[in-house]
Write an enzyme that holds these catalytic residues in place. Structure first.
Site, PDB file in Angstrom:
ATOM      1  N   ASN A 173      -4.740 -32.176  19.032  1.00 20.91           N
ATOM      2  CA  ASN A 173      -3.979 -31.761  18.339  1.00 20.91           C
ATOM      3  C   ASN A 173      -3.729 -32.448  17.112  1.00 20.91           C
ATOM      4  OD1 ASN A 173      -2.492 -33.269  19.975  1.00 20.91           O
ATOM      5  ND2 ASN A 173      -0.772 -31.831  19.684  1.00 20.91           N
TER       6      ASN A 173
ATOM      7  N   GLU B 156       2.559 -39.624  27.866  1.00 19.40           N
ATOM      8  CA  GLU B 156       3.244 -38.695  26.781  1.00 19.40           C
ATOM      9  C   GLU B 156       2.741 -37.056  27.071  1.00 19.40           C
ATOM     10  OE1 GLU B 156       4.018 -35.955  24.220  1.00 19.40           O
ATOM     11  OE2 GLU B 156       2.815 -37.323  22.671  1.00 19.40           O
TER      12      GLU B 156
ATOM     13  N   CYS C 166       3.452 -31.119  20.669  1.00 16.28           N
ATOM     14  CA  CYS C 166       4.265 -31.460  22.023  1.00 16.28           C
ATOM     15  C   CYS C 166       5.654 -31.166  21.854  1.00 16.28           C
ATOM     16  CB  CYS C 166       3.874 -32.675  22.691  1.00 16.28           C
ATOM     17  SG  CYS C 166       3.850 -34.086  21.420  1.00 16.28           S
TER      18      CYS C 166
ATOM     19  N   GLU D 280       5.946 -44.834  22.523  1.00 15.61           N
ATOM     20  CA  GLU D 280       4.974 -44.977  21.529  1.00 15.61           C
ATOM     21  C   GLU D 280       5.583 -45.170  20.157  1.00 15.61           C
ATOM     22  OE1 GLU D 280       0.720 -43.481  22.753  1.00 15.61           O
ATOM     23  OE2 GLU D 280       2.079 -41.959  21.833  1.00 15.61           O
TER      24      GLU D 280
END
Length: 494
Positions: free
Chosen positions: A160, A261, A295, A473
């Site tokens: 994505n 993640e 997400c 992150e």
């Protein structure tokens, strides 16, 4: 390939990048890459296997001693050169992202800038991997802490955000003194290979960055080689919770460090005291970026009963006006979904919701017309009167569908928001300062957007809790994910 072929043809790569060389796969088998807007094949890359993965790990392991010995300032300068080349190729990279991923060109340009910001940020953080001096517990002793690179890092990235997710993983690894092996998603490998080409052009030493492409069918074999390889000391992954759990299990024998993640099921809460216009605008930014394929995209929108009708009316008008079409059209705001499986899931969720009592206030169907003339378009959709019996309450839709749920009290909505195994992100709108602190403290997520629909930043930590994974992150915390803490104790100094 098509009229969208980037101007710089050398960015279009059809080989793995291993040890500073461009190589075909050992099995000499190929993976075709398709344009989601049309289904047309736009290129091919190696469908790699375990031998390719092993060669990449060997190259990264061989390059590690010299790279970790490079000064932090020299690593920073190389990262800055990579950053400059990404920006210089921004338009070509944006076209490539749009071509293989489908997002409108304006959004693709934004992704290039966003991904580049991580390279710049971690170039600057490379020189700040500080340790500590600990007050000695005994005379004649010095106690200190130093930070050292973990070693070879395996980065597994999603489709994505094919540039931003890779940059967000590779940049801190390199800044810390680690070397990298990477496997991009099968849908979007071309952008990853283009980034590798720019890293090569920037002068990053051979073996510091290695990219191996593979299909879904070969992904388990390719990544499995890294899981079993003791030279690979860390796995960083963005993707589904199911795959994240498999990676955690597979890495147990070598006890690798993991950053995961994973999936989300983000609530978006509109309290009765919210600025309704601002809440609608925030939801539009949060929900429809990349066609809802993010997400942190809100999956459950809870609106207080007192403002439900007003909010639904304003939102429906905004969503109905969104333009669906291919990236090559400047007016397109919603591009194609990534593939037919994505469209099938969205349609299943919408039809299940309608069967269970929801009302389609706008959209609610696939799109194919003279503009969106392809197999993977879905109309931006608002579903009213959603309830917790619907599949979209517990499953992440990952598409341009807003489901509106009513609520009547703060206690009730916080309970609903937390009623999920996931805990990546949450959003809420309120002008009550006391409520802001209460609710933000009670929401079980790693990220909370308060009167804000777009919170991502290279300077902020990104990650979740519960089954949305662990590790962070971005920010200074993101650099720590690639560093080992070593304690030094020197005696006999008295």
């Amino acid at each position: 390939m098509s009229e969208w072929t980037p101007i710089r043809s050398d960015l279009l790569r059809d080989r793995n990048f291993i040890g500073g060389a461009w190589r075909i796969g050992r099995e000499d088998t190929w993976l075709e890459v398709a344009d989601p807007a049309t289904g047309a094949v736009i290129g091919r890359v190696p469908d790699s296997g375990a031998r390719d993965a092993d060669e990449a790990a060997a190259a990264a392991s061989g390059a590690l001693p010299a790279w970790r010995a490079t000064t932090a300032r020299d690593r920073a300068q190389l990262l800055k050169r990579w950053h400059a080349r990404i920006l210089a190729s921004a338009e070509d990279l944006a076209k490539l992202i749009s071509l293989e991923q489908g997002k409108p060109l304006g959004e693709a340009r934004g992704e290039v800038a966003y991904g580049a910001s991580y390279v710049e940020w971690f170039a600057e953080e490379a020189v700040r991997a500080y340790g500590d001096i600990i007050p000695a517990a005994a005379a004649g002793r010095r106690m200190m802490v130093v930070k050292e690179p973990l070693g070879v890092v395996a980065a597994i990235t999603p489709w994505n955000f094919p540039l931003a997710m890779l940059a967000r993983k590779v940049a801190p690894a390199l800044a810390a003194g680690c070397t990298v092996v990477a496997k991009p998603a099968e849908d979007t490998p071309l952008t990853a290979l283009a980034l590798a080409r720019l890293a090569e052009e920037a002068g990053l030493p051979a073996g510091t960055v290695n990219v191996v492409t593979a299909s879904r069918g070969n992904a388990a074999v390719t990544v499995g080689a890294w899981l079993a390889d003791p030279r690979v000391r860390k796995i960083t992954f963005t993707g589904s919770t199911a795959v994240g759990k498999a990676l955690a299990r597979g890495s147990a024998d070598t006890l690798k460090k993991l950053s995961l993640e994973l999936g989300g099921n983000a609530p978006f809460i509109v309290f009765e005291d919210a600025d309704i216009g601002a809440a609608v605008e925030g939801l539009m930014r949060a929900k429809f970026r990349n066609g809802g394929q993010t997400c942190v995209s809100p999956n459950r929108v809870y609106v207080h009963d007192a403002v439900y009708e007003e909010f639904a009316q304003q939102l429906t008008a905004r969503v109905a006006a969104l333009r669906v079409g291919p990236a090559k059209l400047a007016e397109s705001q919603i591009g194609p979904m990534i593939n037919s499986r994505a469209v099938e899931k969205i349609e299943r969720h919408v039809q299940d919701a309608i069967a269970r009592g929801a009302t389609a206030l706008t959209g609610g169907h696939p799109v194919r017309d003279e503009i969106a003339d392809g197999p993977n378009y879905y109309a931006p959709t608002v579903l009213g009167e959603a309830n917790h019996e619907m599949a979209l309450f517990s499953e992440e839709t990952f598409g341009p569908v807003v489901a509106l749920f009513r609520f009547r009290s703060e206690e009730e909505v916080v309970r609903y928001a937390n009623d999920t195994p996931y805990g990546l992100a949450a959003y809420f709108y309120s002008r009550d300062v006391s409520r802001i602190w209460r609710v933000s403290g009670r929401l079980e997520t790693g990220i909370v957007g308060i009167n804000e629909g777009a919170f991502a930043s290279e300077a902020a930590p990104f990650g979740g809790i519960k089954e949305s994974g662990y590790g962070r992150e971005g920010s200074r915390y993101g650099l720590d994910e690639y560093l080992a803490t070593k304690y030094l104790c020197q005696g006999e100094l008295a």
